[in-house]
Design an enzyme around this catalytic site. Structure first.
Site, PDB file in Angstrom:
ATOM      1  CE  LYS A 193      -3.373   2.732   2.590  1.00  0.00           C
ATOM      2  NZ  LYS A 193      -4.226   2.881   3.782  1.00  0.00           N
ATOM      3  CD  GLU A 235      -6.930   8.856  10.453  1.00  0.00           C
ATOM      4  OE1 GLU A 235      -6.365   7.772  10.676  1.00  0.00           O
ATOM      5  OE2 GLU A 235      -6.975   9.376   9.324  1.00  0.00           O
TER       6      GLU A 235
END
Length: 401
Positions: A155, A205
């Site tokens: 990723k 977040e």
């Protein structure tokens, strides 16, 4: 009865002021560029002046901050607090300071006046330039996907930016008002990163918080744009919860958070499945990780440094993902995908992932947005996702793609 104008000017960040109507929004309204503003689900904070800046040297960041806080307390400041921003590159200088004064209030969501709309942005002849252009971004995504299929890494988070130019000085205070009132339950910030530059944004977040022995982290990974049509919005949310690609991306991040926090906690609870959270523009897969600190000497910032950067903003494996980012992105991230927050001398604090943000100078603004790229990623879809993430800030500026 305490009024908003009577909120004390020397309140610790862990001791919110009386929850009077208007207490939180009065701090938002009182912000001016150069001050430090931070609104979280637990408090609203406005700081002025600089008692001390955290130095940049070879010591770990959390040790430098702890030493600066202890020196401030020894010099007579009874409850010093550090406030500011840490860049994506952990070797670059942070913009952290111990303010002269700190005013706090309850969270914006506890203040009914936050429901009042902010003034619309003034009409302006803004110029918006995409860096890289969508075709260039998509080429970078495609190249990363090819390398993942070849087994190099699993990723990487690739970002792009918008460069916004204005013929008139930017209204930073107005932008902050619009960001805060649009998503008052999130994390809104405006922090100086240099003499003439302000980092501001509205992040959904939480990287990590610590209060006493309680630790909370809320990793987000896997997202989809929201829709103005209610039925379509619900369909998108349901599809996100069932998306194999997004669930895998999310699981990688949650596992990394688990592994980073476990050595510091005597107990850690990690839910087996994610839930959903929403902002004004996006749905996100969300997991709330909670734990009990093993040692009271471990500060919130030390935990944050152990976590940063998570695969949600960098990739995995981390060092290789950093290299791919440096090779692919035609700009320096600066404070984007770093962290912003506060910490006190007892080790409590809140540190937030620096996303949905921009850096403002007098007549220019650089917006940032990124997307998590995995082997199943489609370049056009990732471009669309970053465009949706830009909308949070573009609406506050009065610009569009």
């Amino acid at each position: 009865m305490t009024t908003a104008s009577q909120v004390a000017t020397h309140v610790t960040a862990a001791d919110p002021a009386h929850p009077a109507i208007g207490a939180a929004t009065s701090l938002l309204d009182a912000y001016t560029p150069g001050a430090r503003f931070l609104a979280t689900p637990t408090r609203t904070l406005l700081a002025h002046g600089v008692r001390a800046e955290v130095p940049h040297d070879e010591r770990p960041l959390h040790e430098r901050v702890a030493a600066a806080l202890e020196a401030a307390r020894a010099a007579g400041q009874p409850a010093p607090v550090v406030v500011g921003a840490v860049p994506f590159d952990h070797t670059a200088p942070a913009a952290l300071a111990i303010p002269e004064t700190v005013r706090t209030a309850p969270p914006l969501t506890a203040d009914p006046l936050v429901a009042l709309p902010a003034a619309a942005p003034d009409a302006a002849d803004l110029t918006v330039r995409q860096v890289p252009e969508p075709a260039g971004y998509e080429a970078g995504v495609a190249a990363a996907v090819d390398r993942m299929w070849a087994g190099e890494f699993s990723k990487v988070v690739l970002a792009r930016t918008l460069e916004v130019s204005s013929p008139e000085p930017l209204d930073v205070q107005g932008m902050l008002e619009r960001l805060a009132r649009r998503d008052p339950a999130g994390y809104t910030f405006a922090l100086p990163t240099s003499e003439d530059r302000t980092l501001l944004g509205a992040s959904p977040e939480l990287l990590v918080s610590r209060r006493g022995g309680r630790v909370v982290a809320n990793p987000l990974a896997g997202s989809t744009p929201r829709s103005a049509d209610l039925a379509e919005d619900v369909r998108r949310a349901a599809a996100l919860l069932e998306s194999a690609k997004d669930l895998h991306e999310h699981a990688v991040v949650v596992d990394a958070v688990h592994q980073a926090l476990a050595p510091h906690c005597s107990e850690l609870t990690v839910p087996a499945k994610p839930t959903l959270i929403r902002t004004a523009t996006m749905w996100h897969l969300s997991t709330t990780v909670t734990g009990t600190l093993a040692s009271p000497a471990t500060s919130a910032l030390e935990l944050a440094c152990a976590l940063h950067p998570t695969p949600a903003v960098c990739g995995t494996p981390t060092d290789l993902a950093r290299r791919v980012i440096a090779e692919t992105e035609p700009f320096d991230r600066g404070f984007f995908t770093g962290m912003v927050g506060w910490g006190d001398a007892d080790g409590d604090g809140e540190w937030v992932v620096t996303i949905r943000c921009a850096e403002a100078e007098e007549r220019s603004l650089r917006l940032y947005a990124g997307a998590g790229i995995v082997s199943a990623s489609q370049p056009e879809a990732e471009t669309a996702e970053t465009a949706a993430k830009f909308r949070t800030f573009l609406s506050a500026v009065g610009a569009s793609l």
